[in-house]
Design a protein around this motif. Structure first.
Motif, PDB file in Angstrom:
ATOM      1  N   LEU A  57      34.818  41.248   3.834  1.00 17.51           N
ATOM      2  CA  LEU A  57      35.526  40.840   2.625  1.00 17.51           C
ATOM      3  C   LEU A  57      35.518  41.949   1.588  1.00 17.51           C
ATOM      4  N   ARG A  58      34.391  42.611   1.422  1.00 18.84           N
ATOM      5  CA  ARG A  58      34.289  43.704   0.455  1.00 18.84           C
ATOM      6  C   ARG A  58      35.227  44.853   0.834  1.00 18.84           C
ATOM      7  N   ARG A  59      35.272  45.201   2.109  1.00 21.58           N
ATOM      8  CA  ARG A  59      36.179  46.276   2.550  1.00 21.58           C
ATOM      9  C   ARG A  59      37.626  45.917   2.256  1.00 21.58           C
ATOM     10  N   PHE A  60      37.973  44.657   2.496  1.00 22.26           N
ATOM     11  CA  PHE A  60      39.352  44.228   2.262  1.00 22.26           C
ATOM     12  C   PHE A  60      39.697  44.327   0.771  1.00 22.26           C
ATOM     13  N   VAL A  61      38.795  43.871  -0.068  1.00 20.43           N
ATOM     14  CA  VAL A  61      39.042  43.845  -1.513  1.00 20.43           C
ATOM     15  C   VAL A  61      39.270  45.248  -2.065  1.00 20.43           C
ATOM     16  N   ILE A  62      38.513  46.227  -1.583  1.00 19.15           N
ATOM     17  CA  ILE A  62      38.635  47.581  -2.135  1.00 19.15           C
ATOM     18  C   ILE A  62      39.659  48.432  -1.390  1.00 19.15           C
ATOM     19  N   SER A  63      40.345  47.843  -0.394  1.00 20.00           N
ATOM     20  CA  SER A  63      41.305  48.622   0.403  1.00 20.00           C
ATOM     21  C   SER A  63      42.637  48.821  -0.300  1.00 20.00           C
ATOM     22  N   GLY A 118      47.622  49.680   5.588  1.00 19.40           N
ATOM     23  CA  GLY A 118      47.393  50.892   6.358  1.00 19.40           C
ATOM     24  C   GLY A 118      46.121  50.892   7.188  1.00 19.40           C
ATOM     25  N   GLU A 119      45.376  49.791   7.178  1.00 17.28           N
ATOM     26  CA  GLU A 119      44.128  49.669   7.925  1.00 17.28           C
ATOM     27  C   GLU A 119      44.223  48.483   8.888  1.00 17.28           C
ATOM     28  N   PRO A 120      43.340  48.441   9.904  1.00 16.47           N
ATOM     29  CA  PRO A 120      43.357  47.277  10.798  1.00 16.47           C
ATOM     30  C   PRO A 120      43.136  45.987  10.012  1.00 16.47           C
ATOM     31  N   SER A 121      43.915  44.963  10.312  1.00 14.54           N
ATOM     32  CA  SER A 121      43.714  43.661   9.680  1.00 14.54           C
ATOM     33  C   SER A 121      42.348  43.128  10.092  1.00 14.54           C
ATOM     34  N   ARG A 261      55.101  53.552   3.104  1.00 13.80           N
ATOM     35  CA  ARG A 261      54.966  52.918   1.793  1.00 13.80           C
ATOM     36  C   ARG A 261      54.445  51.489   1.902  1.00 13.80           C
ATOM     37  N   THR A 262      54.966  50.725   2.841  1.00 12.89           N
ATOM     38  CA  THR A 262      54.517  49.341   2.985  1.00 12.89           C
ATOM     39  C   THR A 262      53.183  49.235   3.702  1.00 12.89           C
ATOM     40  N   LYS A 263      52.799  50.317   4.424  1.00  7.65           N
ATOM     41  CA  LYS A 263      51.557  50.335   5.209  1.00  7.65           C
ATOM     42  C   LYS A 263      51.576  49.299   6.322  1.00  7.65           C
ATOM     43  N   LYS A 264      52.787  48.938   6.769  1.00  9.41           N
ATOM     44  CA  LYS A 264      52.936  48.022   7.887  1.00  9.41           C
ATOM     45  C   LYS A 264      54.049  48.562   8.780  1.00  9.41           C
ATOM     46  N   PRO A 265      54.070  48.180  10.061  1.00 12.63           N
ATOM     47  CA  PRO A 265      55.120  48.673  10.953  1.00 12.63           C
ATOM     48  C   PRO A 265      56.517  48.317  10.443  1.00 12.63           C
ATOM     49  N   VAL A 266      57.475  49.222  10.645  1.00 13.75           N
ATOM     50  CA  VAL A 266      58.858  48.985  10.228  1.00 13.75           C
ATOM     51  C   VAL A 266      59.416  47.763  10.952  1.00 13.75           C
ATOM     52  N   GLY A 267      60.079  46.883  10.198  1.00 15.56           N
ATOM     53  CA  GLY A 267      60.731  45.726  10.804  1.00 15.56           C
ATOM     54  C   GLY A 267      59.789  44.623  11.236  1.00 15.56           C
ATOM     55  N   ASP A 268      58.623  44.521  10.606  1.00 14.34           N
ATOM     56  CA  ASP A 268      57.637  43.506  10.996  1.00 14.34           C
ATOM     57  C   ASP A 268      58.213  42.096  10.970  1.00 14.34           C
ATOM     58  N   ASP A 269      58.995  41.770   9.935  1.00 15.15           N
ATOM     59  CA  ASP A 269      59.548  40.416   9.817  1.00 15.15           C
ATOM     60  C   ASP A 269      60.546  40.110  10.929  1.00 15.15           C
ATOM     61  N   LEU A 270      61.197  41.143  11.457  1.00  9.51           N
ATOM     62  CA  LEU A 270      62.137  40.943  12.555  1.00  9.51           C
ATOM     63  C   LEU A 270      61.389  40.564  13.827  1.00  9.51           C
ATOM     64  N   ARG A 271      60.257  41.194  14.052  1.00  8.03           N
ATOM     65  CA  ARG A 271      59.452  40.876  15.235  1.00  8.03           C
ATOM     66  C   ARG A 271      58.832  39.488  15.124  1.00  8.03           C
ATOM     67  N   GLU A 272      58.459  39.118  13.901  1.00  6.79           N
ATOM     68  CA  GLU A 272      57.790  37.824  13.695  1.00  6.79           C
ATOM     69  C   GLU A 272      58.777  36.662  13.602  1.00  6.79           C
ATOM     70  N   GLY A 273      60.074  36.966  13.506  1.00  8.05           N
ATOM     71  CA  GLY A 273      61.077  35.902  13.421  1.00  8.05           C
ATOM     72  C   GLY A 273      61.060  35.163  12.106  1.00  8.05           C
ATOM     73  N   LYS A 274      60.780  35.873  10.997  1.00  3.92           N
ATOM     74  CA  LYS A 274      60.707  35.243   9.681  1.00  3.92           C
ATOM     75  C   LYS A 274      62.085  34.739   9.246  1.00  3.92           C
ATOM     76  N   GLN A 275      62.158  33.450   8.932  1.00  5.83           N
ATOM     77  CA  GLN A 275      63.430  32.846   8.528  1.00  5.83           C
ATOM     78  C   GLN A 275      63.582  32.963   6.999  1.00  5.83           C
ATOM     79  N   THR A 276      63.835  34.174   6.557  1.00  5.39           N
ATOM     80  CA  THR A 276      63.957  34.434   5.125  1.00  5.39           C
ATOM     81  C   THR A 276      65.391  34.205   4.657  1.00  5.39           C
ATOM     82  N   LEU A 277      65.577  34.253   3.339  1.00  8.01           N
ATOM     83  CA  LEU A 277      66.916  34.106   2.787  1.00  8.01           C
ATOM     84  C   LEU A 277      67.820  35.244   3.241  1.00  8.01           C
ATOM     85  N   LEU A 278      67.263  36.440   3.355  1.00  5.33           N
ATOM     86  CA  LEU A 278      68.035  37.580   3.861  1.00  5.33           C
ATOM     87  C   LEU A 278      68.554  37.309   5.262  1.00  5.33           C
TER      88      LEU A 278
END
Length: 364
Positions: A57-63, A118-121, A261-278
């Motif tokens: 938890l401490r590592r996550f908070v200061i990341s 940018g770090e392992p979840s 910039r996002t520190k996450k893989p490009v297109g993450d929501d596309l892989r996860e199938g997020k049903q967003t307004l976009l």
């Protein structure tokens, strides 16, 4: 090409977080680090293994993290008359950040996201530890179980932080927890559905993040200043459109954001199938050929870089991306028009205006 699309022009230049966010972020992080270090020492004296979830938890908070929710709460409270040095205020800010930490850790687990900031979840890090130490049983199960517990620990600490807040602030905090939980449930069920309506996608955006990021933290800040009933309507008129703009920007970054910039893989929501307004808009506005492409790729966790780019091109080509940018602009304008109706000090008014600009133009 996407690089030539003016809808993505805002991604060309990094937008720095304003001082009104950075200063509060540093103070909250420092206090949380001190608190968790003390907790680490306290529990390690009983059993060294108690340190495992607290360390995580401490590592996550200061990341990293922008700490928007504490900042919105702080500037509302102080702008309406609360004492900036009140320890109850600081602990409330810490509670809001810990609650967000809980939500992110569990969100990564539900989405099977391997990376955060940018770090392992958390679940990925514990699974890696399991493999490195050749522990018994399933590495995935160990990682998932520990992540749930670390998230629950953050949740428990968050509740502890608001013990001394006044009754109205605690009631609003309880409502916030219900709203984000139910909003997340809509998001999860939507990701497994074969389709969704624009109205449902908008409700997900509002409850999963919009109200939770801006409106409720501001309501809690007003309550801490004993100004909740006098300011509720004005706060909502400013906060709800801004919270929606925040989430719509998040949805765009989930599809088009740059990994550095996002520190996450490009297109993450596309892989996860997020049903967003976009995504809902793109499906409504696309041609039959584009829909065939979309249905064949969207929600596949093994999308290649070229397949992600093909989906990005399709979404931009339909005009959905431009429509989303226009919607964000309209929501931001509504929020700025409502800012003048808030009974705040000039310093707080300027701070909230700066934060609003950052929220809609950020790149991560």
């Amino acid at each position: 090409m996407l690089e030539e699309n003016d809808s993505l022009a805002h991604m060309m230049t990094e937008v720095a977080a304003p001082r009104s966010i950075v200063e509060i972020s540093k103070r909250v992080e420092s206090e949380l680090l001190q608190f968790l270090t003390t907790e680490h020492t306290r529990w390690s004296l009983i059993d060294p293994d108690f340190a495992l979830p607290i360390d995580a938890l401490r590592r996550f908070v200061i990341s990293g993290g922008k700490r928007l929710r504490p900042a919105f709460c702080y500037w509302t409270a102080v702008g309406m008359g609360a004492d900036p040095s009140d320890p109850v205020l600081m602990r409330t800010l810490m509670g809001l950040e810990l609650l967000h930490t809980f939500a992110l850790i569990h969100d990564d687990l539900m989405d099977r996201s391997d990376v955060r900031r940018g770090e392992p979840s958390v679940h990925t890090a514990f699974a890696s530890q399991h493999r490195q130490e050749a522990l018994r049983g399933s590495a995935v199960q160990y990682g998932d179980s520990m992540a749930i517990l670390v998230g629950d620990l953050a949740f428990a600490y968050a509740d502890q932080m608001l013990i001394d807040a006044n009754r109205r602030a605690r009631q609003l905090y309880a409502e916030l927890k219900l709203e984000v939980n139910l909003g997340q449930s809509l998001d999860v069920s939507g990701s497994f559905a074969t389709g969704t309506t624009l109205a449902k996608a908008e409700r997900i955006a509002l409850y999963k993040s919009g109200k939770y990021t801006v409106e409720r933290p501001m309501h809690i800040g007003a309550a801490l200043a004993d100004a909740y009933f006098a300011s509720t309507e004005a706060v909502t008129h400013f906060a709800v459109p801004l919270g929606m703009a925040f989430q719509l920007r998040d949805d765009i970054l989930g599809v088009f954001g740059q990994a550095e910039r996002t520190k996450k893989p490009v297109g993450d929501d596309l892989r996860e199938g997020k049903q967003t307004l976009l995504i809902g808009l793109a499906c409504q506005m696309c041609s039959s050929t584009e829909r065939t492409l979309f249905e064949g790729l969207f929600g596949r966790d093994d999308l290649s870089g070229s397949e992600v780019e093909a989906l990005q091109e399709m979404i931009a080509h339909t005009g959905a991306l431009r429509a989303m940018e226009d919607r964000i602009d309209q929501l931001f304008l509504r929020s700025m028009q409502a800012l003048d109706d808030l009974a705040l000090t000039q310093e707080a008014r300027v701070a909230l205006g700066e934060m609003a600009g950052f929220v809609v133009d950020r790149l991560n």
